[in-house]
Design a protein around this motif. Structure first.
Motif, PDB file in Angstrom:
ATOM      1  N   ARG A   1       0.819  -1.209   0.000  1.00  0.00           N
ATOM      2  CA  ARG A   1       0.000   0.000   0.000  1.00  0.00           C
ATOM      3  C   ARG A   1       0.856   1.263   0.000  1.00  0.00           C
ATOM      4  O   ARG A   1       1.244   1.773   1.044  1.00  0.00           O
TER       5      ARG A   1
ATOM      6  N   ASP B   1      -3.806  -3.022   8.432  1.00  0.00           N
ATOM      7  CA  ASP B   1      -5.089  -2.486   7.977  1.00  0.00           C
ATOM      8  C   ASP B   1      -5.283  -1.085   8.564  1.00  0.00           C
ATOM      9  O   ASP B   1      -5.623  -0.129   7.862  1.00  0.00           O
TER      10      ASP B   1
ATOM     11  N   ASP C   1      -4.868   2.854   6.594  1.00  0.00           N
ATOM     12  CA  ASP C   1      -5.913   3.881   6.453  1.00  0.00           C
ATOM     13  C   ASP C   1      -5.409   5.226   6.974  1.00  0.00           C
ATOM     14  O   ASP C   1      -5.637   6.276   6.366  1.00  0.00           O
TER      15      ASP C   1
ATOM     16  N   ARG D   1       1.603  -4.972   4.371  1.00  0.00           N
ATOM     17  CA  ARG D   1       0.742  -5.584   5.375  1.00  0.00           C
ATOM     18  C   ARG D   1       0.676  -7.086   5.145  1.00  0.00           C
ATOM     19  O   ARG D   1       0.389  -7.513   4.019  1.00  0.00           O
TER      20      ARG D   1
HETATM   21 MG    MG Z   1      -8.838  -1.454   5.578  1.00  0.00          MG
END
Ligand code: MG
Ligand code: IPM
Length: 371
Positions: A112, A267, A271, A134
């Motif tokens: 990400r 996770d 974000d 991740r």
């Molecule tokens: Mg998420």
């Protein structure tokens, strides 16, 4: 024969809109691929009792990579209410298809990137270039959960002295979700992080954990990380607790480069990091295994915007760029990224999240026009 076979899974809600945007750009760039559309999402849960039908699993197996839009997920109890009447009481239970896809295809790295593009009015700072890796197949997402808790499970757990205080709790008055981490999965995600850092000349790798409290699982990955770091003397190795990381990412995110974390921690921090560079409209990700990968924007299906062509497709366009890169088409990936960066820098076409009034497809065409 086109060079690549790409599975396209638009999914639900705005997943469909942003997938259309990706297609505009892929066509303009002349990407040498055949696209095969597949079924996934809420509709298939309600009608067939499976949001990720077997035919879609088969489709992925005969393609080189996959573009995935977004899907609607609901907690199991709500999901059961929406099943077709003939499927009710069949003992079905809802499990997120994207999580299943990651696990069944062993797509162990969730990559990400969170990069600030100049001119994006939503940037928290302009000098950010973080990448999160991740772990994508186990940890808190392993799915080994119990409610009510069977006696055998409870008895096994009573081997641990700390379980004593739960001994008299009735089975349906407690629930257990496990965090299972294996040496194999820890090793491969750490390896992916260090190799990424080396390949892209990144200065540091930070492991984001909580080993002071989660002593066994956190301790396991930390031990492996420390040992592995010795093999990469060219890269600084930092260790941060996940709670402190949330704070540092607000205080001085520019100091960080590559972050590596267990599934749930990854996770959450992904974000947070995405918001620093514009939020969900910019957050792209690749679910990457040894020989297959699925690329997706990390936003959800935003049901209330379905078919309105309102959401920002940049996350999806950046995911498309990641796919090209992963397939080894670095030149085309670079061209696409430059086109996206130029549109952002010019600031003439902006979707609502960026304070503008342009549509999903306006943005796609603006990017395509730079290609
Ligand atoms: Mg998420
Ligand atoms: C993500 C999402 C998913 C996750 C959801 C949709 C299951 O939040 O990709 O980060 O928790 O992994």
């Amino acid at each position: 024969m086109p060079k690549y076979k790409i599975a396209v899974l638009p999914g639900d809600g705005v997943g469909i809109d942003v997938t259309e945007a990706a297609m505009v750009v892929l066509e303009k760039i002349g990407f040498d691929a055949e696209y095969i559309y597949g079924d996934i999402g809420w509709e298939f849960w309600c009608k067939e009792g499976d949001p990720f039908p077997e035919r879609t699993v088969k489709l992925l197996k005969r393609t080189d990579a996959c573009i995935f839009g977004a899907i609607t997920s609901k907690p199991n109890k709500d999901a059961l209410k929406e099943l077709a009447p003939e499927l009710k009481d069949k003992g079905l239970s809802y499990f997120s298809p994207i999580v299943r896809l990651r696990q069944e295809f062993d797509l162990y790295t969730n990559l990400r990137p969170c990069k600030a593009y100049l001119g994006n009015p939503l940037n928290y700072r302009d000098d950010l270039d973080l990448v999160i890796l991740r772990e994508n197949t186990e940890g808190m997402y392993a799915g080994v959960e119990f409610h009510p808790v069977p006696d055998e499970v409870k008895n096994a757990l009573l081997l641990h002295p700390k379980m004593k205080k739960f001994e008299s709790v009735p089975p349906d008055e407690m629930a257990i979700s496990t965090r299972i981490m294996t040496k194999k999965a820890c090793t491969r995600i750490l390896k992916a992080a260090f190799e990424y850092a080396r390949k892209y000349k990144r200065k540091s790798v930070t492991i984001v954990e909580k080993p002071n409290v989660l002593r066994e699982t956190g301790g396991l990955i930390l031990d492996i990380a420390r040992k592995m770091a010795e093999e990469y003397p060219d890269i600084e190795f930092w260790e941060t607790n996940v709670d402190a990381m949330a704070m540092w990412l607000i205080k001085n995110p520019q100091d960080y480069s590559v972050l590596v974390a267990e599934n749930l921690f990854g996770d959450i921090i992904s974000d947070l990091s995405a918001q620093l560079v514009g939020g969900l409209g910019f957050a792209c990700s690749g679910n990457i295994g040894d020989d297959y990968a699925v690329f997706e924007p990390t936003h959800g299906s935003a049901p209330k915007y379905t078919g309105m062509y309102k959401v920002n497709p940049i996350a999806m366009l950046l995911a498309t760029k990641m796919m090209m890169e992963w397939l080894g088409e670095a030149e085309e990936a670079g061209r696409l990224e430059n086109a996206i960066a130029e549109v952002i820098r010019e600031g003439k076409v902006r979707t609502y999240d960026m304070g503008g009034g342009s549509s999903t497809l306006d943005m796609a065409h603006a990017v395509a026009s730079k290609l």
